[in-house]
Enzyme design. Structure first.
Site, mmCIF file in Angstrom:
data_model
loop_
_atom_site.group_PDB
_atom_site.id
_atom_site.type_symbol
_atom_site.label_atom_id
_atom_site.label_comp_id
_atom_site.label_asym_id
_atom_site.label_seq_id
_atom_site.Cartn_x
_atom_site.Cartn_y
_atom_site.Cartn_z
ATOM 1 N N LYS A 56 -3.555 15.649 -8.356
ATOM 2 C CA LYS A 56 -2.646 15.544 -9.764
ATOM 3 C C LYS A 56 -1.683 17.129 -10.084
ATOM 4 O O LYS A 56 -1.260 16.847 -10.611
ATOM 5 C CB LYS A 56 -4.035 15.278 -11.076
ATOM 6 C CG LYS A 56 -4.102 14.388 -10.495
ATOM 7 C CD LYS A 56 -3.496 12.674 -10.353
ATOM 8 C CE LYS A 56 -3.943 11.208 -10.128
ATOM 9 N NZ LYS A 56 -3.052 10.301 -10.288
ATOM 10 N N SER A 104 -2.302 13.863 -14.487
ATOM 11 C CA SER A 104 -3.915 14.199 -15.266
ATOM 12 C C SER A 104 -4.398 15.246 -15.976
ATOM 13 O O SER A 104 -3.552 16.461 -15.204
ATOM 14 C CB SER A 104 -4.934 13.550 -14.285
ATOM 15 O OG SER A 104 -5.939 13.629 -14.857
ATOM 16 N N ILE A 150 -8.524 8.039 -20.536
ATOM 17 C CA ILE A 150 -8.149 6.515 -20.797
ATOM 18 C C ILE A 150 -9.261 5.576 -19.868
ATOM 19 O O ILE A 150 -10.169 5.149 -18.991
ATOM 20 C CB ILE A 150 -6.546 6.235 -20.099
ATOM 21 C CG1 ILE A 150 -6.047 6.862 -20.173
ATOM 22 C CG2 ILE A 150 -5.957 4.844 -20.917
ATOM 23 C CD1 ILE A 150 -5.290 7.660 -21.968
ATOM 24 N N ASN A 196 2.463 5.140 -10.461
ATOM 25 C CA ASN A 196 1.414 5.345 -11.048
ATOM 26 C C ASN A 196 0.042 5.005 -9.815
ATOM 27 O O ASN A 196 -0.890 5.440 -10.544
ATOM 28 C CB ASN A 196 1.476 4.015 -11.802
ATOM 29 C CG ASN A 196 -0.039 3.918 -12.585
ATOM 30 O OD1 ASN A 196 -1.375 3.868 -13.718
ATOM 31 N ND2 ASN A 196 -0.938 2.548 -11.957
ATOM 32 N N TYR A 246 -9.422 14.956 -6.538
ATOM 33 C CA TYR A 246 -8.511 14.738 -7.498
ATOM 34 C C TYR A 246 -7.679 15.548 -8.232
ATOM 35 O O TYR A 246 -6.594 15.191 -8.084
ATOM 36 C CB TYR A 246 -9.324 13.490 -8.282
ATOM 37 C CG TYR A 246 -8.959 13.504 -9.464
ATOM 38 C CD1 TYR A 246 -7.891 11.764 -9.392
ATOM 39 C CD2 TYR A 246 -9.144 13.441 -10.509
ATOM 40 C CE1 TYR A 246 -7.535 10.466 -10.334
ATOM 41 C CE2 TYR A 246 -7.572 12.470 -11.791
ATOM 42 C CZ TYR A 246 -7.013 11.428 -11.077
ATOM 43 O OH TYR A 246 -6.549 10.513 -12.501
ATOM 44 N N ALA A 247 -7.928 16.419 -8.232
ATOM 45 C CA ALA A 247 -7.856 17.294 -9.390
ATOM 46 C C ALA A 247 -6.235 18.658 -8.280
ATOM 47 O O ALA A 247 -5.542 18.548 -9.234
ATOM 48 C CB ALA A 247 -8.249 18.545 -9.711
ATOM 49 N N ASN A 304 1.414 -1.396 0.212
ATOM 50 C CA ASN A 304 0.168 -0.479 0.317
ATOM 51 C C ASN A 304 1.157 1.166 0.251
ATOM 52 O O ASN A 304 1.327 0.952 1.307
ATOM 53 C CB ASN A 304 -0.854 0.012 1.190
ATOM 54 C CG ASN A 304 -1.545 1.297 1.125
ATOM 55 O OD1 ASN A 304 -1.070 2.247 0.561
ATOM 56 N ND2 ASN A 304 -2.732 0.787 2.205
ATOM 57 N N VAL A 305 0.627 2.410 -0.556
ATOM 58 C CA VAL A 305 1.059 2.868 -1.224
ATOM 59 C C VAL A 305 1.960 4.411 0.002
ATOM 60 O O VAL A 305 2.794 5.314 0.125
ATOM 61 C CB VAL A 305 1.649 4.022 -3.213
ATOM 62 C CG1 VAL A 305 2.105 3.077 -3.525
ATOM 63 C CG2 VAL A 305 -0.112 4.523 -2.619
HETATM 64 P P1 NAP Z 1 -7.103 1.201 -12.227
HETATM 65 O O1 NAP Z 1 -7.693 1.474 -12.986
HETATM 66 O O2 NAP Z 1 -8.233 2.094 -11.276
HETATM 67 O O3 NAP Z 1 -5.894 0.867 -11.545
HETATM 68 C C1 NAP Z 1 -5.243 1.749 -10.248
HETATM 69 C C2 NAP Z 1 -4.464 0.457 -9.098
HETATM 70 O O4 NAP Z 1 -3.470 1.700 -8.182
HETATM 71 C C3 NAP Z 1 -5.486 -0.447 -8.747
HETATM 72 O O5 NAP Z 1 -5.297 -1.702 -9.278
HETATM 73 C C4 NAP Z 1 -5.710 -0.223 -7.308
HETATM 74 O O6 NAP Z 1 -5.969 -1.283 -6.650
HETATM 75 C C5 NAP Z 1 -3.742 0.327 -7.244
HETATM 76 N N1 NAP Z 1 -4.095 1.119 -5.908
HETATM 77 C C6 NAP Z 1 -4.878 1.767 -5.232
HETATM 78 N N2 NAP Z 1 -4.915 2.492 -4.183
HETATM 79 C C7 NAP Z 1 -3.596 1.738 -4.210
HETATM 80 C C8 NAP Z 1 -3.028 1.870 -3.274
HETATM 81 N N3 NAP Z 1 -2.857 2.651 -1.784
HETATM 82 N N4 NAP Z 1 -1.334 1.303 -2.775
HETATM 83 C C9 NAP Z 1 -0.948 1.048 -3.692
HETATM 84 N N5 NAP Z 1 -1.800 0.565 -4.773
HETATM 85 C C10 NAP Z 1 -2.749 0.468 -5.226
HETATM 86 O O7 NAP Z 1 -6.814 2.725 -12.251
HETATM 87 P P2 NAP Z 1 -5.432 3.705 -13.641
HETATM 88 O O8 NAP Z 1 -6.814 4.115 -14.849
HETATM 89 O O9 NAP Z 1 -5.311 2.441 -14.508
HETATM 90 O O10 NAP Z 1 -4.976 5.305 -13.427
HETATM 91 C C11 NAP Z 1 -3.622 4.815 -13.340
HETATM 92 C C12 NAP Z 1 -2.709 6.031 -13.159
HETATM 93 O O11 NAP Z 1 -3.212 6.947 -13.933
HETATM 94 C C13 NAP Z 1 -4.009 7.250 -11.592
HETATM 95 O O12 NAP Z 1 -2.913 7.163 -10.682
HETATM 96 C C14 NAP Z 1 -5.003 7.529 -12.137
HETATM 97 O O13 NAP Z 1 -4.979 8.830 -11.397
HETATM 98 C C15 NAP Z 1 -4.272 8.158 -13.705
HETATM 99 N N6 NAP Z 1 -5.015 8.441 -14.232
HETATM 100 C C16 NAP Z 1 -5.362 7.892 -15.106
HETATM 101 C C17 NAP Z 1 -6.389 8.357 -16.426
HETATM 102 C C18 NAP Z 1 -7.800 7.074 -16.696
HETATM 103 O O14 NAP Z 1 -8.187 8.090 -17.271
HETATM 104 N N7 NAP Z 1 -7.478 5.945 -16.257
HETATM 105 C C19 NAP Z 1 -6.175 9.877 -16.640
HETATM 106 C C20 NAP Z 1 -5.435 10.283 -15.719
HETATM 107 C C21 NAP Z 1 -4.959 9.833 -15.112
HETATM 108 P P3 NAP Z 1 -7.465 -1.844 -6.110
HETATM 109 O O15 NAP Z 1 -7.751 -2.853 -6.700
HETATM 110 O O16 NAP Z 1 -7.633 -1.115 -4.930
HETATM 111 O O17 NAP Z 1 -7.698 -0.659 -6.946
#
Ligand code: NAP
Length: 246
Positions: free
Chosen positions: A158, A141, A187, A89, A154-155, A62-63
């Site tokens: 980021k 983001s 995404i 990430n 969130y904003a 857990n980060v």
């Molecule tokens: P995601 O599908 O929700 O995956 C995030 C992963 O991080 C999940 O496996 C999650 O585990 C894990 N996680 C959550 N809390 C954690 C913690 N405390 N310690 C370690 N791992 C943890 O997200 P994503 O869409 O791939 O996004 C990845 C990154 O890109 C994020 O930082 C997000 O803000 C950024 N981002 C995403 C988008 C988008 O459109 N998707 C856009 C801009 C930026 P759980 O199984 O517990 O949830």
């Protein structure tokens, strides 16, 4: 192969962008430490990498919890002898309009998206400083740059990630460490599956290329920034958003 024999940790690599980045790095020759809070997802990504003859091992961490982050870095160095790259990430959302946002929603998102990045970046920087080289990549983001309805927490995180990225680039450049951020647009991942279909359709139409992004689009950006091809890039925020402006 652009990352041959580099040792890379990817946090939040159990699914979504993190999992795709882990797989991309392995294809580029990196030894990949798949880190996530969810053990089942960690194992799944590691198995997928190994099925393609990649080198990987998983760490559940857990980060937000500093001891777990320190152990993640220690275990990586013990197994592979060094740490070349970390992709911070892991991130979460907990959306609500400003007047309805609870303290718990604020605190949770700040903890994972800001303190989590700080914990991992600081712990990695200690090892990288001793080595005299390293690359730190942070997940920002488009929402951090433009703001977004229902995403005050969130904003804020980021945008904060951009501040950390630029500060670390200044502090760590002299130690041979490059630090950059990627600012993805919308995404298609489990995170955005929670968003209403009409919002995603609107985002697609706002893009000059009329497309949403996919995890591989972000993985490709991380792979480039992690590689020696990006040796002159530090303190940058690379928007990977199909040209969308919120
Ligand atoms: P995601 O599908 O929700 O995956 C995030 C992963 O991080 C999940 O496996 C999650 O585990 C894990 N996680 C959550 N809390 C954690 C913690 N405390 N310690 C370690 N791992 C943890 O997200 P994503 O869409 O791939 O996004 C990845 C990154 O890109 C994020 O930082 C997000 O803000 C950024 N981002 C995403 C988008 C988008 O459109 N998707 C856009 C801009 C930026 P759980 O199984 O517990 O949830």
């Amino acid at each position: 192969m652009r990352l041959k024999d580099k040792v890379a940790i990817i946090t939040g690599a159990g699914r979504g962008i993190g999992a795709e980045t882990a797989k991309k790095f392995a294809k580029e020759g990196a030894k990949v430490v798949v880190s996530d809070i969810n053990e089942e997802d960690v194992n799944k990504t590691v198995e997928e990498i190994k099925a393609e003859d990649g080198e990987s091992f998983g760490i559940v961490a857990n980060v937000v919890i500093r001891d777990q982050v320190d152990k993640m870095i220690e275990d990586t160095v013990e197994k592979y002898g060094k740490l070349d790259i970390i992709v911070n990430n892991a991130g979460i959302t907990a959306d609500a309009k400003l007047v309805k946002m609870t303290e718990d929603q604020w605190d949770k998102v700040i903890a994972v998206n800001l303190k989590g990045v700080f914990n991992c970046g600081q712990a990695a920087a200690k090892v990288m400083t001793e080595q005299g080289h390293g690359v730190i990549l942070n997940a920002s983001s488009i929402v951090g740059i433009y703001g977004n309805f229902g995403q005050t927490n969130y904003a804020a995180t980021k945008w904060g990630v951009i501040g950390m990225t630029k500060s670390w680039a200044k502090e760590l450049g002299g130690k041979g460490i490059r630090v950059n951020a990627v600012a993805p647009g919308f995404i298609v991942t489990p995170m955005t599956e929670k968003m209403p279909e009409k919002v995603l359709e609107m985002m697609k139409n706002k893009s000059p290329i009329k497309s949403l992004g996919y995890p591989e689009d972000i993985a490709n950006a991380y792979a480039f920034l992690a590689s020696d091809e990006a040796r002159f890039i530090t303190g940058a925020v690379l928007s990977v958003d199909g040209g969308v402006v919120l």
